[in-house]
Design a protein around this motif. Structure first.
Motif, mmCIF file in Angstrom:
data_model
loop_
_atom_site.group_PDB
_atom_site.id
_atom_site.type_symbol
_atom_site.label_atom_id
_atom_site.label_comp_id
_atom_site.label_asym_id
_atom_site.label_seq_id
_atom_site.Cartn_x
_atom_site.Cartn_y
_atom_site.Cartn_z
ATOM 1 N N CYS A 541 28.295 31.862 29.732
ATOM 2 C CA CYS A 541 28.993 32.876 30.526
ATOM 3 C C CYS A 541 30.142 33.533 29.773
ATOM 4 O O CYS A 541 30.724 32.964 28.857
ATOM 5 N N ARG A 542 30.456 34.729 30.232
ATOM 6 C CA ARG A 542 31.578 35.504 29.721
ATOM 7 C C ARG A 542 32.269 36.177 30.904
ATOM 8 O O ARG A 542 31.660 36.359 31.957
ATOM 9 N N ARG A 543 33.507 36.526 30.720
ATOM 10 C CA ARG A 543 34.216 37.265 31.760
ATOM 11 C C ARG A 543 33.729 38.715 31.746
ATOM 12 O O ARG A 543 33.521 39.294 30.688
ATOM 13 N N SER A 544 33.535 39.283 32.914
ATOM 14 C CA SER A 544 33.054 40.659 33.020
ATOM 15 C C SER A 544 33.984 41.611 32.279
ATOM 16 O O SER A 544 35.198 41.426 32.245
ATOM 17 N N LYS A 545 33.387 42.646 31.678
ATOM 18 C CA LYS A 545 34.171 43.651 30.974
ATOM 19 C C LYS A 545 34.909 44.568 31.945
ATOM 20 O O LYS A 545 35.806 45.307 31.542
ATOM 21 N N VAL A 546 34.478 44.553 33.204
ATOM 22 C CA VAL A 546 35.167 45.367 34.196
ATOM 23 C C VAL A 546 36.574 44.824 34.401
ATOM 24 O O VAL A 546 36.792 43.615 34.446
ATOM 25 N N SER A 547 37.537 45.696 34.525
ATOM 26 C CA SER A 547 38.940 45.302 34.664
ATOM 27 C C SER A 547 39.119 44.318 35.812
ATOM 28 O O SER A 547 38.568 44.474 36.887
ATOM 29 N N SER A 548 39.919 43.275 35.575
ATOM 30 C CA SER A 548 40.171 42.275 36.617
ATOM 31 C C SER A 548 40.956 42.852 37.782
ATOM 32 O O SER A 548 41.028 42.243 38.849
ATOM 33 N N SER A 549 41.549 44.033 37.592
ATOM 34 C CA SER A 549 42.219 44.674 38.721
ATOM 35 C C SER A 549 41.209 45.215 39.721
ATOM 36 O O SER A 549 41.545 45.528 40.856
ATOM 37 N N ILE A 550 39.944 45.352 39.289
ATOM 38 C CA ILE A 550 38.881 45.808 40.170
ATOM 39 C C ILE A 550 38.069 44.618 40.679
ATOM 40 O O ILE A 550 37.835 44.470 41.872
ATOM 41 N N VAL A 551 37.621 43.770 39.742
ATOM 42 C CA VAL A 551 36.884 42.562 40.100
ATOM 43 C C VAL A 551 37.769 41.364 39.790
ATOM 44 O O VAL A 551 37.931 40.989 38.625
ATOM 45 N N PRO A 552 38.361 40.745 40.780
ATOM 46 C CA PRO A 552 39.303 39.646 40.550
ATOM 47 C C PRO A 552 38.606 38.385 40.049
ATOM 48 O O PRO A 552 37.395 38.219 40.202
ATOM 49 N N THR A 553 39.372 37.488 39.470
ATOM 50 C CA THR A 553 38.807 36.265 38.895
ATOM 51 C C THR A 553 38.235 35.341 39.955
ATOM 52 O O THR A 553 37.377 34.508 39.642
ATOM 53 N N TRP A 554 38.673 35.478 41.215
ATOM 54 C CA TRP A 554 38.141 34.597 42.260
ATOM 55 C C TRP A 554 36.767 35.026 42.735
ATOM 56 O O TRP A 554 36.097 34.314 43.484
#
Length: 731
Positions: A541-554
């Motif tokens: 897995c990797r963290r999404s490239k979409v900004s975390s301000s849009i897709v939060p870590t939770w």
């Protein structure tokens, strides 16, 4: 003179036809090897010679294999009263791959897949006669014809028969005349050419929707996108005048031709009916997929095409013809073809199983969908779920899915006598759920079905459509469980753009709104447990490239690279709750919020939260330590980077959420955000089955021991709800 009977195939004769219709098991004919079959055929057995010839016509499938390793078995069927509607063929199965090779082929990457593939042959052939059923061998009976092209009279008759059968199902009968999407393709331009044009629907202010009309939809793989014809702001006006036939890629041409052949005027194709370079139009129409597909009469699925240039109707291999003689020298025709495997539509659990017993994801491994690439696409998965009926085009036959069943041209896909593997039931489970609430674009009412189905639709149904059906309300528990399985399936499929992670499932989410209430970035606001998701293969897995301000870590949508699983049941709630402050409605509850593609922070209130020390146990192994007691921990991503980076000895926060029926404790692991004050990021979920106490050489303590070792100050677990809480703002 007594004629000897072949010891290998018994002459492919049945001494006495079984008439007991309660017997549905296949009749075992023989089991041998390819060299033994050759020897018997050379010795003069006509039955072995026919089987050998049919096998060798498919020799390219096992040309690289030592024939000593090719095992052959054959069976036929006791059809009883089903003889008029089913095949009476001889089924010949070949196996040559050892179990370890099956696994290395990528079919059996998981234990349940490996178990299933041990049962399914490497090649399955069927020997049959034409419709008159004349054969010198009683074990080889009549076969069912499969259409070469769905646009021929025979192919259209087959498709229409499937539709008519579907329209006899209570849940598949439309409640009212459908409403067109904002734009559709008009396939009947009436100018004497093949040209089509983009039609913009008239908005009906009274109905708060677009004009009434029946239409079809297309589900297809875009591929690399170079051959996909698109509507843009620059081409919108021209496309409303005409779209040249020659400009349409093959898949679009096939879909238009089938739409016309079935008697419909309108077809919805995403790349043409959504303005592709207009972000607002793309978002508005993408969030309306539930209405577009659920109100469509039929979805045409280019299931076996990798891109739009291949077409819907791929060439089908035609059966081979073999000449056979009886003992008097009379000639007969025997046909042999590879049996449609239905592999992509089959699984290894029972339809009677509860959702908790399903094996997920359903047959998403590469070889299972090698001939059906559309089934591996996330957008297409939503389209398949939402559509009332889907007509799949595969290299072997048409397969028809609806809300109450599945059909195929060979007639065997849902018949356990021919294949005991179970068909995919998620679409039907979703239909059962959706039937408990109104569909977008439809209204409740008492109109009879004979009033609601008209025009082309009624012409396709040779049945009186009347009657109504009632549906009981769905419980939240069942709904959240079904939703969780759908997300597991969706996240096991491919997306071209990271930004589509949430929008590609928003149409399905909208169907759950009446039952589950508020929805933010993939999370139902009523359920804290639904936050306890986890990737099945975190190392990938990797963290999404979409900004975390849009897709939060939770949100599960912040992680890519692996199917996502959930924990939605608990044996004991450890007084952990979640609220969504930015999504509260005017009553302050947030229960009716709808933010499908973005989210802000969630506030987690916990009675049992502890600061723990991160310890590296190996190059990729971690544990969490407090009071000299440690538990294993796996982060959400394989290589944490940036704000997710993990440093040995740093302090993390562990929030305990629940105890499970499997005697474990589950919680979230949080890391203080570097960029936002007084906020945290989700790093992972942990599940503790046992814990280790430093210096204690005895057996590790069980999960429950962790509670007293990490929280010695808590003396009465039953009083957690009344005790102090810590609140964490997670972004």
């Amino acid at each position: 003179m007594v004629l000897s009977v072949c010891k290998t195939c018994k002459g492919l004769q049945t001494s006495q036809r079984i008439t007991d219709e309660s017997i549905t098991e296949p009749l075992q004919r023989f089991s041998t090897t390819l060299p033994a079959l050759r020897q018997s055929a050379t010795a003069g057995c006509r039955g072995c010679a026919v089987v050998q010839q049919g096998i060798l016509l498919h020799h390219d499938r096992f040309a690289h294999v030592n024939e000593e390793h090719v095992n052959i078995s054959a069976e036929s069927f006791n059809l009883g009263a089903e003889t008029q509607n089913a095949q009476d063929h001889l089924s010949v199965e070949l196996r040559w791959k050892p179990n370890d090779e099956r696994c290395s082929d990528g079919i059996g990457e998981h234990e349940h897949d490996h178990e299933q593939d041990e049962k399914y042959p490497d090649l399955k052939l069927e020997f049959y006669t034409d419709k008159d059923g004349q054969s010198p061998f009683s074990a080889i009976g009549r076969g069912i014809r499969i259409s070469e092209n769905p646009l021929t009279d025979f192919g259209l008759d087959v498709a229409k028969a499937m539709i008519a059968n579907c329209l006899s199902h209570p849940k598949c009968q439309q409640a009212k005349r459908a409403r067109l999407p904002k734009r559709v393709i008009d396939v009947l331009a009436n100018n004497g050419s093949n040209e089509v044009k983009l039609h913009e629907s008239t908005f009906d202010a009274d109905e708060l929707s677009y004009e009434a009309g029946d239409y079809l939809t297309l589900s297809h793989c875009w591929g690399v996108g170079q051959n996909v014809l698109k509507t843009t702001k620059a081409t919108l006006s021209a496309n409303k005048t005409k779209i040249l036939w020659s400009s349409l890629p093959r898949t679009f041409q096939d879909a238009v031709a089938l739409t016309r052949a079935l008697g419909f005027q309108y077809l919805w194709i995403d790349s043409l009916c959504i303005i592709q370079d207009d972000p607002s139009d793309f978002q508005r129409e993408s969030l309306n997929m539930d209405a577009i597909y659920s109100n469509s009469f039929l979805t045409i699925a280019a299931t076996s095409a990798y891109d739009s240039s291949q077409g819907c109707f791929l060439p089908k291999p035609q059966p081979f013809k073999i000449q056979a003689t009886d003992n008097k020298g009379s000639l007969y025709k025997i046909y042999v073809r590879e049996q449609p495997s239905h592999y992509s539509f089959k699984g290894n659990f029972s339809e009677e199983d509860h959702m908790n017993d399903w094996v997920m994801p359903f047959n998403c491994q590469d070889q299972a969908i090698a001939q059906t690439p559309l089934l591996k696409r996330a957008w297409a998965f939503q389209e398949r779920l939402l559509s009332p009926r889907v007509l799949h085009f595969t290299p072997s036959e048409m397969i028809f899915e609806c809300m109450e069943g599945i059909q195929c041209e060979c007639g065997r896909i849902d018949n356990s006598m021919y294949d005991s593997r179970t068909t995919d039931t998620v679409k039907r489970e979703f239909a059962n759920f959706a039937a408990g609430s109104h569909r977008p674009g439809e209204t409740n009412g008492d109109a009879t079905m004979s009033e609601s189905v008209d025009g082309v639709v009624s012409q396709l149904a040779n049945i009186n459509l009347n009657g109504t059906t009632s549906h009981s309300a769905n419980s939240k528990d069942e709904a959240i469980q079904l939703w969780s399985y759908i997300i597991t399936e969706c996240t096991a499929r491919d997306l071209t753009f990271d930004a589509d992670r949430l929008i590609a499932i928003a149409g399905v989410a909208k169907q759950f709104l009446p039952i589950l209430g508020g929805y933010v970035a993939g999370q139902w606001t009523f359920s804290t447990l639904n936050l306890l998701w986890y990737p099945s293969e975190a190392s990938h897995c990797r963290r999404s490239k979409v900004s975390s301000s849009i897709v939060p870590t939770w949100s599960w949508a912040s992680i890519e690279g692996s199917p996502i699983y959930f924990d939605n049941t608990t044996a004991m709630d450890l007084a952990c709750t979640a609220t969504f402050p930015s999504q509260r409605d005017c009553n302050g509850s947030g229960s009716h919020s709808w933010s499908p593609i973005s989210g802000d922070r969630v506030e987690i209130s916990a009675a049992m939260a502890a600061e723990v020390t991160l310890r590296f146990d190996s190059s990729d192994g971690y544990s969490l330590m407090k009071n000299h007691v440690s538990v294993e921990f796996t982060p959400d991503v394989g290589v944490p980077r940036g704000e997710d980076e993990l440093v040995p000895g740093e302090t993390l926060t562990c929030v305990l959420a629940s105890m499970t029926w499997r005697s474990s404790i589950i919680g979230l692991v949080l890391k203080a955000s570097k960029s936002q004050t007084d906020t945290y990021r989700r790093i992972g979920r942990f599940e503790c089955y046992d814990c280790d106490h430093e210096g204690n050489t005895d057996e590790p303590g069980d999960a429950e021991a962790l509670l007293s070792l990490w929280f010695p100050e808590i003396e009465d677990m039953t009083q957690l709800d009344d005790g102090p809480k810590k609140v964490f703002s997670v972004v």
